[in-house]
Write a protein that holds these residues in place. Sequence first.
Motif, PDB file in Angstrom:
ATOM      1  N   LEU A  87     -13.057  26.719  -0.191  1.00  0.00           N
ATOM      2  CA  LEU A  87     -11.840  26.054   0.281  1.00  0.00           C
ATOM      3  C   LEU A  87     -10.612  26.786  -0.262  1.00  0.00           C
ATOM      4  O   LEU A  87     -10.055  26.429  -1.299  1.00  0.00           O
ATOM      5  CB  LEU A  87     -11.834  24.586  -0.139  1.00  0.00           C
ATOM      6  N   ALA A  88     -10.191  27.818   0.465  1.00  0.00           N
ATOM      7  CA  ALA A  88      -9.104  28.689   0.005  1.00  0.00           C
ATOM      8  C   ALA A  88      -7.809  27.929  -0.227  1.00  0.00           C
ATOM      9  O   ALA A  88      -7.065  28.215  -1.180  1.00  0.00           O
ATOM     10  CB  ALA A  88      -8.883  29.805   1.009  1.00  0.00           C
ATOM     11  N   SER A  89      -7.514  26.957   0.630  1.00  0.00           N
ATOM     12  CA  SER A  89      -6.260  26.208   0.486  1.00  0.00           C
ATOM     13  C   SER A  89      -6.187  25.484  -0.851  1.00  0.00           C
ATOM     14  O   SER A  89      -5.104  25.318  -1.426  1.00  0.00           O
ATOM     15  CB  SER A  89      -6.110  25.209   1.635  1.00  0.00           C
ATOM     16  N   ALA A  90      -7.346  25.040  -1.363  1.00  0.00           N
ATOM     17  CA  ALA A  90      -7.357  24.340  -2.658  1.00  0.00           C
ATOM     18  C   ALA A  90      -7.062  25.304  -3.801  1.00  0.00           C
ATOM     19  O   ALA A  90      -6.323  24.974  -4.732  1.00  0.00           O
ATOM     20  CB  ALA A  90      -8.709  23.662  -2.866  1.00  0.00           C
ATOM     21  N   TYR A  91      -7.641  26.513  -3.741  1.00  0.00           N
ATOM     22  CA  TYR A  91      -7.329  27.531  -4.759  1.00  0.00           C
ATOM     23  C   TYR A  91      -5.844  27.869  -4.732  1.00  0.00           C
ATOM     24  O   TYR A  91      -5.198  27.997  -5.783  1.00  0.00           O
ATOM     25  CB  TYR A  91      -8.136  28.802  -4.505  1.00  0.00           C
ATOM     26  N   LEU A  92      -5.306  28.022  -3.541  1.00  0.00           N
ATOM     27  CA  LEU A  92      -3.902  28.405  -3.395  1.00  0.00           C
ATOM     28  C   LEU A  92      -2.979  27.330  -3.955  1.00  0.00           C
ATOM     29  O   LEU A  92      -2.052  27.629  -4.724  1.00  0.00           O
ATOM     30  CB  LEU A  92      -3.593  28.648  -1.917  1.00  0.00           C
ATOM     31  N   MET A  93      -3.237  26.104  -3.598  1.00  0.00           N
ATOM     32  CA  MET A  93      -2.389  25.014  -4.078  1.00  0.00           C
ATOM     33  C   MET A  93      -2.514  24.846  -5.586  1.00  0.00           C
ATOM     34  O   MET A  93      -1.521  24.633  -6.291  1.00  0.00           O
ATOM     35  CB  MET A  93      -2.754  23.711  -3.368  1.00  0.00           C
ATOM     36  N   ARG A  94      -3.752  24.931  -6.095  1.00  0.00           N
ATOM     37  CA  ARG A  94      -3.944  24.785  -7.538  1.00  0.00           C
ATOM     38  C   ARG A  94      -3.203  25.886  -8.296  1.00  0.00           C
ATOM     39  O   ARG A  94      -2.563  25.632  -9.320  1.00  0.00           O
ATOM     40  CB  ARG A  94      -5.431  24.793  -7.891  1.00  0.00           C
ATOM     41  N   ALA A  95      -3.279  27.109  -7.776  1.00  0.00           N
ATOM     42  CA  ALA A  95      -2.589  28.222  -8.429  1.00  0.00           C
ATOM     43  C   ALA A  95      -1.084  27.993  -8.462  1.00  0.00           C
ATOM     44  O   ALA A  95      -0.427  28.251  -9.473  1.00  0.00           O
ATOM     45  CB  ALA A  95      -2.908  29.530  -7.707  1.00  0.00           C
ATOM     46  N   ARG A  96      -0.537  27.512  -7.374  1.00  0.00           N
ATOM     47  CA  ARG A  96       0.904  27.263  -7.326  1.00  0.00           C
ATOM     48  C   ARG A  96       1.313  26.190  -8.329  1.00  0.00           C
ATOM     49  O   ARG A  96       2.341  26.318  -9.001  1.00  0.00           O
ATOM     50  CB  ARG A  96       1.306  26.840  -5.908  1.00  0.00           C
ATOM     51  N   LEU A  97       0.511  25.126  -8.414  1.00  0.00           N
ATOM     52  CA  LEU A  97       0.816  24.061  -9.372  1.00  0.00           C
ATOM     53  C   LEU A  97       0.693  24.559 -10.808  1.00  0.00           C
ATOM     54  O   LEU A  97       1.539  24.250 -11.661  1.00  0.00           O
ATOM     55  CB  LEU A  97      -0.111  22.866  -9.138  1.00  0.00           C
ATOM     56  N   LEU A  98      -0.359  25.323 -11.081  1.00  0.00           N
ATOM     57  CA  LEU A  98      -0.541  25.869 -12.425  1.00  0.00           C
ATOM     58  C   LEU A  98       0.616  26.792 -12.796  1.00  0.00           C
ATOM     59  O   LEU A  98       1.126  26.752 -13.926  1.00  0.00           O
ATOM     60  CB  LEU A  98      -1.866  26.635 -12.511  1.00  0.00           C
ATOM     61  N   LEU A  99       1.048  27.592 -11.846  1.00  0.00           N
ATOM     62  CA  LEU A  99       2.153  28.506 -12.098  1.00  0.00           C
ATOM     63  C   LEU A  99       3.432  27.734 -12.390  1.00  0.00           C
ATOM     64  O   LEU A  99       4.189  28.083 -13.309  1.00  0.00           O
ATOM     65  CB  LEU A  99       2.347  29.412 -10.878  1.00  0.00           C
ATOM     66  N   ALA A 100       3.671  26.674 -11.635  1.00  0.00           N
ATOM     67  CA  ALA A 100       4.864  25.851 -11.856  1.00  0.00           C
ATOM     68  C   ALA A 100       4.834  25.176 -13.218  1.00  0.00           C
ATOM     69  O   ALA A 100       5.886  24.922 -13.821  1.00  0.00           O
ATOM     70  CB  ALA A 100       4.980  24.805 -10.752  1.00  0.00           C
TER      71      ALA A 100
END
Length: 292
Positions: free
Chosen positions: A161-174
């Motif tokens: 589920l690529a969208s979940a990795y992408l969203m998690r990465a953005r939140l972690l970065l923030a």
Amino acid sequence: MGFLKSFFTGKVESAEEQAQKEEARRFDKLKYDGVRATRTGRADIAIRCFVDALKIHEDMEIRDYLARTLISVDALPQAIEQMKILAQAAPDNTEILKQWARVAYMQEDYAMMEEVCAKALAIDGKDAATLYLQAQATAGQGNAIQAIALLTQAIATDSQLASAYLMRARLLLAMGDVKGAAEDAGHLASNYAESEETLMLQARVASAQGDTAKALEHYGRVIELNPFSIEAYKERGKVKYEQGDTKGAEEDMQKVLELDPNALANVNGEYSAEGVEHKVKQAYSYMNPLGL
């Protein structure tokens, strides 16, 4: 016709039976005309046909067509009303609930979205798509930690589920977890190396790590893939500006202005005929370095 039918069958069709047949024919015609109208881009006609068909009798398939057509013309509150009816008719259908949640997300009604997702998870608590939608709803209400937990569950259920990795990465970065974001960015890069979103994430991670050369490289790749990416020009320009490359930063901001003349106003709340160099300095001073 009635006489002939009576002559051959011995039965005369009543006025009520004739009316019912005519109603059925009209219903089928409205349904067919509505579907045809959606295929030819005439959503207005399709909506009228579907609404009129539903006045004849209830039909969940037509309600589904109507909901989808309403979404296509951004009539989201009306679409949600159709979703509610569909969900009442099929309370265990998680696909309807997920579609309802997506429409609520489009409306930025995160409380409704969370409530609908909770209903879907009560039916199937391990559905990765529903967990992802729940994470979106939670993040939309400002609870990044809970959203990350939900995304982690979604990934555990569906590792693709690529969208979940992408969203998690953005939140972690923030949240400042650059290491965690870099791990998710690495996973995406190994599977979707040429994705614009993956490259933007890699650029932001590299920038947060202080690797400006790598950040510039990734922003450059985004722009190669999409020469109209305003965010890539903005963020690359900021990196250049912070490295003292004022000319390069001005060039990127000029490109932003070509693509969106109001871009500087969007960044700092105002726009005037001041020199580009001064406006660039203002714009980059207001910009979030993580692009969030």
